[in-house]
Design an enzyme around this catalytic site. Structure first.
Site, PDB file in Angstrom:
ATOM      1  N   GLU B 209      59.680  96.134  23.442  1.00 15.05           N
ATOM      2  CA  GLU B 209      60.999  95.590  23.737  1.00 15.05           C
ATOM      3  C   GLU B 209      61.697  96.522  24.717  1.00 15.05           C
ATOM      4  O   GLU B 209      61.206  97.621  25.000  1.00 15.05           O
ATOM      5  CB  GLU B 209      61.822  95.429  22.456  1.00 15.05           C
ATOM      6  N   HIS B 247      68.542  96.736  17.710  1.00 14.44           N
ATOM      7  CA  HIS B 247      67.831  97.998  17.503  1.00 14.44           C
ATOM      8  C   HIS B 247      68.515  99.125  18.251  1.00 14.44           C
ATOM      9  O   HIS B 247      68.960  98.953  19.377  1.00 14.44           O
ATOM     10  CB  HIS B 247      66.408  97.913  18.048  1.00 14.44           C
TER      11      HIS B 247
END
Lengths: 386, 289
Positions: B209, B247
């Site tokens: 990511e 995150h």
């Protein structure tokens, strides 16, 4: 969490960092009064969470009451990159001969803190880092030992700081590391660190970003009033405790887990739609939280269609379904079409519970996203033909 | 075959008396994992889900011959729990806890360099060798046994992509959720090297990511060191610069590093096909095998 400059300077002052005299002001009268008591010349500095305040007109240097009044009138209430200026810091102007940069942050690649010094302060350090990385001296710190004084001195000498002030600058860097360490900083910076003609060292700005995950052991910082939200929706997301980012598009997106939600955004884009937001309900969300998430997305006027993408691990499909039902059953008419895709833990139970009159159900992620994009497209067409 | 865990793994659950610890101990047992002990200070002598609880990890290791731990300890105490497992010389520690302060993890990271224990996580779903053992919170029934190694920074994305693999009959040797925090134990490169050395892993999926440069480093490693083919996926192509997307690690800096584009380019340059959708990742794996 990012502290305002004035808040960071209070923390700096407690730690013995040299800072200029200053007062906080919220009205023009207060600015003029503060300027008088600090003593001209002063800098009037907007207290908002954006970089490059000076260039954007958020900092003015003034010499007398009249100029202070004018600066106050132009800065207070101004819109600075999406934030309204509600307060200014009125600060004694420093007569400097040199500007440095000092900072401490986490080098995630190395998994270690890094202390940095540059003799090219006073400008955006990101630009320096990109164009002339050699102008920044870096010293990695063993987090178990903390920064040794020799490391601070080495960084300062490596950066080519003048010998007459090197020891004082090293001492500022040591203090800065200590603050970073004690206060669970993520980034702690001074830019510019000003050097006066008398070889005094003064922190003319202060940046303190605190690790949100560590606020439990920084209760005094956690209590600091936050006016950092860009808009009402983000404030609402803050109250609900969601990770939420508003975007430009019209497909509202709710999911569990950052990676899956980002993937859902990417797929909306891939299938020709435009995501309206990132909303992660997090792990183990119960029915109420799911209902709150729907409320959030419906509150955004840009949203034309909603896609719910849940892959349960710790999150349970039956709880999700209950939340969706609860949220939608209060409407006589559902505000925007909702596509639901439930997979993983208890998803079969969830599908049974889900009120199929209120939502469109899709089995696959790809199918759900395509359906939501179509819903948004047809909504736009309808509006366009009005 | 598998990496790091199999049906010989003997697990101690740190935080077994908490809600999550208790629930997932049951789930792990149902999956067939050898949960041999719990460790909770002050609760030694109790029993949870038929498992004896000890006051310290050391005691659990001594009494039950545990060689791995799973940590379900709240964030304020989680780093300490990791230190304890490292001190007990376990082969593997899996930290599920989300929200451990980054500075704590920097200290853990330092200690990690001095011991032989593998740490997975924190802020991760755990690790599973389908049909043998799972350590963590992964839903066991979407996994199937096979020859595809799996590595991901994101939990729910793991489930999504694994589901696509399993649907196509592509079973997994071991799946590792490495976690989305800025500082983690086992990273992409470590996990890739474990799979490279596993004779029964014939292809690998890595799901990355935005944020950080771990995927770029992994791409360089794949390019220079690896024989086993790798298929990739990168989440966060549409993320706007400067925003944190959930995150802690998933933030795009404005300057071009850490973006989805730079990661996809790096992987493509290393010969790794990067799928646009989870379905496409599964198709790519099929082609690689």
């Amino acid at each position: 969490m990012r502290l305002h400059e004035y808040q960071a300077k209070e923390v700096f002052a407690e730690a013995g960092m040299p800072i200029p005299d200053s007062e906080l002001a919220e009205t023009t009268e207060e600015v003029v009064e503060a300027a008088g008591s600090v003593g001209y010349p002063v800098a009037v500095k907007a207290q908002v969470h954006v970089g490059g305040r000076g260039k954007a007109g958020g900092i003015e240097l003034v010499e007398n009451d009249e100029e202070a009044r004018e600066a106050a009138e132009s800065i207070l209430g101004m819109d600075l990159k999406g934030y309204t200026v509600e307060r200014v810091l009125v600060e004694a102007a420093v007569d400097f001969v040199n500007e440095l940069y000092v900072g401490v942050t986490m080098d995630r690649g190395e998994g270690k803190p890094v202390a940095m010094v540059s003799s090219e302060g006073g400008v955006e350090i990101e630009t320096v880092a990109e164009e002339t990385p050699e102008a920044i001296a870096r010293e990695h710190v063993d987090p178990a030992f903390g920064m040794h004084p020799y490391q601070a001195r080495r960084a300062v000498f490596d950066a080519g700081v003048d010998q007459d002030v090197a020891t004082d600058v090293a001492s500022v860097l040591t203090t800065l590391y200590q603050l970073w360490d004690d206060r669970d900083g993520s980034d702690v910076e001074v830019n510019p660190l000003m050097i006066t003609s008398d070889d005094e060292v003064v922190a003319a700005d202060a940046v303190m970003n605190i690790d949100d995950d560590a606020l439990f052991r920084q209760p005094d910082l956690a209590d600091i009033e936050q006016s950092s939200y860009e808009n009402d929706l983000e404030a609402k997301a803050g109250e609900y405790g969601f990770d939420y980012v508003r975007l430009e598009g019209n497909v509202g997106i709710i999911g569990n887990g950052a990676g899956l939600v980002m993937t859902t955004l990417d797929l909306v884009d891939y299938y020709g739609g435009e995501p309206a937001n990132f909303l992660d309900v997090g792990g183990g969300a119960k029915a109420e939280r799911i209902a709150n998430a729907l409320d959030m997305v419906f509150s955004d006027d840009n949203v034309e269609s909603v896609v719910f993408n849940i892959f349960g691990g710790i999150t349970r499909g039956d709880e999700v379904a209950k939340g969706i039902n609860n949220a939608l059953e209060q409407f006589d008419e559902i505000p925007k079409p909702v596509v639901v895709r439930l997979a993983g833990t208890n998803s079969e139970e969830g599908m049974e519970i889900l009120n199929a009159d209120l939502v469109q159900v899709e089995e696959t992620l790809e199918g759900a996203v395509q359906r939501a994009v179509e819903n948004a497209d047809s909504a736009s067409v309808t509006e366009g033909s009005r | 075959m598998s990496v790091l865990v199999d049906d010989d793994t003997r697990v101690v659950v740190q935080g077994i008396t908490g809600g999550e610890g208790k629930f997932h101990t049951g789930q792990m047992q149902d999956y067939g994992t050898n949960v041999v002990a719990g460790a909770v200070p002050g609760r030694g002598g109790e029993e949870v889900e038929g498992v004896p609880v000890y006051d310290t990890v050391d005691e659990a290791v001594e009494a039950e011959d545990a060689n791995a731990s799973v940590i379900f300890v709240p964030p304020a105490f989680a780093a300490d729990a990791v230190f304890e497992s490292l001190d007990s010389d376990l082969d593997l520690a899996v930290a599920i806890t989300e929200g451990i302060p980054t500075q704590d993890m920097a200290k853990v990271n330092k200690r990690l360099s001095e011991v032989d224990t593998h740490l997975i996580g924190p802020n991760c779903p755990g690790i599973i060798t389908p049909g043998e053992a799972k350590l963590g919170i992964l839903p066991g029934d979407i996994f199937s046994s096979g020859n595809v190694g799996f590595i991901s920074r994101s939990g729910t994305l793991t489930y999504q992509v694994v589901d696509s693999l399993t649907d196509r009959g592509l079973g997994q040797s071991t799946a590792i959720g490495i976690g989305g925090d800025p500082i983690i134990g086992t990273g992409f490169t470590d996990a890739l090297s474990l799979f490279e050395d596993d004779p029964d892993t014939d292809a690998i999926v890595m799901c990355g990511e935005i944020g950080g440069e771990d995927e770029e480093q992994a791409a360089a490693y794949i390019d220079s060191e690896m024989e086993t083919p790798v298929a990739g996926f990168i989440a966060g192509r549409t993320a706007p610069p400067g925003k944190r997307m959930g995150h802690a690690g998933a933030i795009v800096s404005g300057s071009g590093t850490g973006t989805a584009e730079s990661k996809i380019d790096a992987l493509n340059d290393a010969g790794v096909p990067v799928g646009d959708t989870p379905e496409e990742v599964a198709e790519n794996v099929e082609d690689l095998l």
